[in-house]
Design an enzyme around this catalytic site. Structure first.
Site, mmCIF file in Angstrom:
data_model
loop_
_atom_site.group_PDB
_atom_site.id
_atom_site.type_symbol
_atom_site.label_atom_id
_atom_site.label_comp_id
_atom_site.label_asym_id
_atom_site.label_seq_id
_atom_site.Cartn_x
_atom_site.Cartn_y
_atom_site.Cartn_z
ATOM 1 N N GLN A 17 -1.124 7.078 -7.066
ATOM 2 C CA GLN A 17 0.102 7.548 -7.713
ATOM 3 C C GLN A 17 1.361 6.744 -7.385
ATOM 4 O OE1 GLN A 17 2.720 11.625 -8.285
ATOM 5 N NE2 GLN A 17 0.715 11.842 -7.426
ATOM 6 N N LYS A 75 -12.266 -10.509 -5.363
ATOM 7 C CA LYS A 75 -12.833 -11.021 -4.112
ATOM 8 C C LYS A 75 -13.785 -12.191 -4.372
ATOM 9 C CE LYS A 75 -12.268 -7.139 -0.999
ATOM 10 N NZ LYS A 75 -12.865 -5.904 -0.467
ATOM 11 N N GLU A 140 -0.233 11.564 -0.244
ATOM 12 C CA GLU A 140 0.965 12.379 -0.455
ATOM 13 C C GLU A 140 1.330 13.303 0.718
ATOM 14 O OE1 GLU A 140 3.170 12.875 -3.275
ATOM 15 O OE2 GLU A 140 4.106 14.058 -1.709
ATOM 16 N N ASP A 169 4.497 10.319 -3.062
ATOM 17 C CA ASP A 169 3.919 9.373 -4.024
ATOM 18 C C ASP A 169 4.921 8.889 -5.073
ATOM 19 O OD1 ASP A 169 1.467 9.447 -2.849
ATOM 20 O OD2 ASP A 169 0.614 10.901 -4.213
ATOM 21 N N GLY A 248 22.889 23.654 0.543
ATOM 22 C CA GLY A 248 24.262 23.201 0.734
ATOM 23 C C GLY A 248 25.137 24.355 1.166
ATOM 24 N N GLY A 249 26.383 24.345 0.724
ATOM 25 C CA GLY A 249 27.305 25.403 1.112
ATOM 26 C C GLY A 249 27.224 26.619 0.210
HETATM 27 N N1 CAO Z 1 -11.469 -6.584 -6.870
HETATM 28 C C1 CAO Z 1 -12.067 -6.556 -5.660
HETATM 29 N N2 CAO Z 1 -11.675 -5.762 -4.651
HETATM 30 C C2 CAO Z 1 -10.609 -4.966 -4.879
HETATM 31 C C3 CAO Z 1 -9.940 -4.950 -6.111
HETATM 32 C C4 CAO Z 1 -10.396 -5.809 -7.135
HETATM 33 N N3 CAO Z 1 -9.837 -5.859 -8.341
HETATM 34 N N4 CAO Z 1 -8.935 -4.044 -6.033
HETATM 35 C C5 CAO Z 1 -8.998 -3.513 -4.787
HETATM 36 N N5 CAO Z 1 -10.004 -4.060 -4.100
HETATM 37 C C6 CAO Z 1 -10.390 -3.768 -2.723
HETATM 38 C C7 CAO Z 1 -9.299 -3.933 -1.707
HETATM 39 O O1 CAO Z 1 -9.100 -5.291 -1.426
HETATM 40 C C8 CAO Z 1 -9.874 -3.162 -0.543
HETATM 41 O O2 CAO Z 1 -10.809 -3.943 0.123
HETATM 42 P P1 CAO Z 1 -10.959 -3.954 1.758
HETATM 43 O O3 CAO Z 1 -11.066 -2.516 2.162
HETATM 44 O O4 CAO Z 1 -12.222 -4.724 1.974
HETATM 45 O O5 CAO Z 1 -9.755 -4.621 2.295
HETATM 46 C C9 CAO Z 1 -10.635 -2.027 -1.225
HETATM 47 O O6 CAO Z 1 -10.732 -2.392 -2.608
HETATM 48 C C10 CAO Z 1 -10.035 -0.627 -1.136
HETATM 49 O O7 CAO Z 1 -8.632 -0.650 -1.206
HETATM 50 P P2 CAO Z 1 -7.699 0.624 -1.419
HETATM 51 O O8 CAO Z 1 -6.520 0.478 -0.533
HETATM 52 O O9 CAO Z 1 -7.388 0.763 -2.852
HETATM 53 O O10 CAO Z 1 -8.574 1.897 -1.132
HETATM 54 P P3 CAO Z 1 -8.791 2.845 0.117
HETATM 55 O O11 CAO Z 1 -9.692 3.892 -0.409
HETATM 56 O O12 CAO Z 1 -9.256 2.080 1.305
HETATM 57 O O13 CAO Z 1 -7.369 3.498 0.467
HETATM 58 C C11 CAO Z 1 -5.238 4.552 0.075
HETATM 59 C C12 CAO Z 1 -6.648 4.232 -0.470
HETATM 60 C C13 CAO Z 1 -4.405 5.112 -1.039
HETATM 61 C C14 CAO Z 1 -5.381 5.585 1.209
HETATM 62 C C15 CAO Z 1 -4.639 3.253 0.630
HETATM 63 O O14 CAO Z 1 -4.629 2.321 -0.413
HETATM 64 C C16 CAO Z 1 -3.216 3.392 1.185
HETATM 65 O O15 CAO Z 1 -2.991 3.927 2.267
HETATM 66 N N6 CAO Z 1 -2.267 2.826 0.469
HETATM 67 C C17 CAO Z 1 -0.853 2.736 0.918
HETATM 68 C C18 CAO Z 1 -0.080 4.013 0.740
HETATM 69 C C19 CAO Z 1 -0.282 4.594 -0.642
HETATM 70 O O16 CAO Z 1 0.148 4.016 -1.609
HETATM 71 N N7 CAO Z 1 -0.952 5.749 -0.681
HETATM 72 C C20 CAO Z 1 -1.325 6.379 -1.919
HETATM 73 C C21 CAO Z 1 -0.231 7.055 -2.524
HETATM 74 S S1 CAO Z 1 -0.813 8.012 -3.844
HETATM 75 O O17 CAO Z 1 -1.429 9.369 -3.077
#
Ligand code: CAO
Length: 436
Positions: A17, A75, A140, A169, A248-249
């Protein structure tokens, strides 16, 4: 007409999000936003909480309107090359992957700058780089708890409570959008790109600044007179949860209206505005409160404010929330009905203002979504469909100079996804739909 962000190329390397909310805003205002997604299902929200089997979930469609989609495995060496080509041509790259993921993929900030020194790189993480939690993945509610919202939301006799509003988010996405637009203006002066980092904890705190104000006041004077705990309750050394008290107030509370026993939303929010006290008393048929010393000033009212609210509830008992607002409207009382999501979804005024819009969609027929809450006198953002996974793969690759044969080969090698290939994995459907 030309939209203000027309011609700005955005690589939307985001999911869930926070990032998508930022890039959707830019897309509404005319930017050319290309969502770059992994082959296996793309953005995870395409399959989260699905309401129709094998069809993009509303979670995805509501955050990805007006965008294009390229599904590519970044990748692989070939996918990395495609990403590098896109970066060279882009104005903005936005990502919100887990900490370190961009570096692991070979797209460090240093490498991105080498590829395109004018690029503006926007990044969302849960915590900023100085935080001891900077390595954590964050969603979130984690951010709401770390940013001060949860400890100050809810009732004093209940646990810390998260808000339904996406303070971690979408709010972080909005902060990032402001940063990116600022950097775009900065680039007009310097010709240089820069990195904009936004942490969800920081963005939640930015919206909780009045609670930080209250912490400092509490430390100085030992109590907070606008909180329900004043004057008979106990204050500790931390800001308490204040229920529905006004921040607020101006004291306020959620008050029962006719039908509250059977309708969980038969309430209004009622604010007592100091400067309009006389009018408020007239509206409530209590002219004697205007001169009564126990009622005539805010300071006199505060110790028995809940008795006053109880008296107002007696006045509200034979009025629906809508009737109550109509009666209070002429007296300038700041108030509103508590609206359910159903009432909001079908509200003709919100549709007329295009705050809520119905958008055609290739798989769903159409979907209801939010339109721009920002209204411009010069243009009206037109909300168009979210893309299917990889829908624009052929178009984007052709634009980068790839021949149809090369594109076909990359599809064979699973570097690219077929145009519009559906995600039909049964596990990706909501429980209720999984067996259908
Ligand atoms: N081709 C190949 N690999 C890809 C890709 C693509 N097109 N797009 C993403 N990937 C890979 C990433 O490189 C990553 O690989 P590694 O784990 O090997 O480094 C993997 O997919 C997963 O990445 P991710 O960050 O999307 O997924 P996650 O499940 O590990 O984590 C989340 C999800 C949201 C917890 C994390 O991304 C996060 O903390 N983000 C920052 C804060 C944030 O924005 N939170 C979400 C807010 S909305 O609730």
């Amino acid at each position: 007409m030309n939209l203000p962000l027309e011609g700005i190329k955005v690589i939307d390397f985001t999911g869930v999000q926070a990032g998508p909310a930022c890039t959707q805003l830019m897309a509404w205002f005319g930017a050319d936003v290309l969502k770059v997604e992994r082959l296996s299902g793309g953005d995870v929200t395409r399959r989260q909480l699905r309401d129709i089997p094998d069809v993009d979930a509303l979670y995805f469609t509501q955050l990805n309107s007006n965008k294009k989609s390229l599904a590519v495995d970044t990748k692989t060496p070939e996918g990395k090359k495609i990403m590098e080509q896109l970066i060279r041509e882009a104005d903005v790259l936005v990502e919100n992957f887990a900490p370190g993921a961009m570096d692991r993929m070979g797209f460090s900030w240093e490498h991105i700058q080498e590829l395109n020194p004018t690029l503006i790189y926007g990044s969302v993480k849960g915590f900023n780089d100085q935080s001891p939690y900077s390595d954590l993945k964050v969603y979130e509610n984690v951010a709401q708890c770390a940013g001060g919202a949860a400890s100050t939301t809810g009732f004093w006799d209940g646990p810390p409570t998260v808000s339904a509003a996406a303070l971690g988010d979408s709010n972080s996405g909005m902060h990032l959008a402001i940063g990116i637009l600022t950097a775009l203006i900065g680039r007009q002066k310097t010709g240089k790109g820069q990195k904009i980092s936004v942490a969800m904890q920081d963005c939640v705190l930015n919206l909780c600044r009045v609670k930080l104000r209250d912490q400092l006041r509490l430390e100085r004077v030992g109590y907070l007179e606008e909180y329900p705990q004043y004057p008979n309750g106990v204050f500790t050394d931390v800001v308490p949860r204040g229920g529905n008290a006004g921040g607020g107030g101006q004291p306020g509370w959620v008050l029962k209206c006719k039908g509250w026993e059977g309708d969980p939303n038969a309430y209004i929010y009622f604010t007592i505005q100091e400067q309009d006290w006389e009018q408020t008393c007239q509206a409530l048929g209590k002219p004697e409160w205007i001169t009564d010393p126990a009622y005539s000033t805010a300071r006199a009212r505060q110790p028995h404010i809940f008795e006053i609210f109880a008296d107002i509830e007696k006045w509200l008992a034979d009025k629906t929330k809508y009737e109550a607002i109509d009666k209070l409207r002429p007296y300038g009382v700041p108030c509103a009905p508590v609206l359910s999501m159903k009432e909001i979804a079908y509200d003709p005024a919100l549709r007329a203002s295009r705050t809520i819009v119905e958008v055609p969609h290739k798989q769903r027929g159409s979907y209801l979504t939010v339109g721009s809450p920002i209204k411009f006198s010069g243009f009206t953002p037109e909300i168009t469909s979210s893309p299917l996974l990889g829908e624009h793969t052929g178009e984007v690759l052709a634009g980068l100079g790839y021949s149809p044969e090369q594109i076909a080969r990359l599809r064979e090698k699973k570097v690219l996804l077929k145009d519009g290939a559906a995600d039909t994995h049964p596990e990706h459907n909501t429980l209720a739909l999984a067996s259908k």
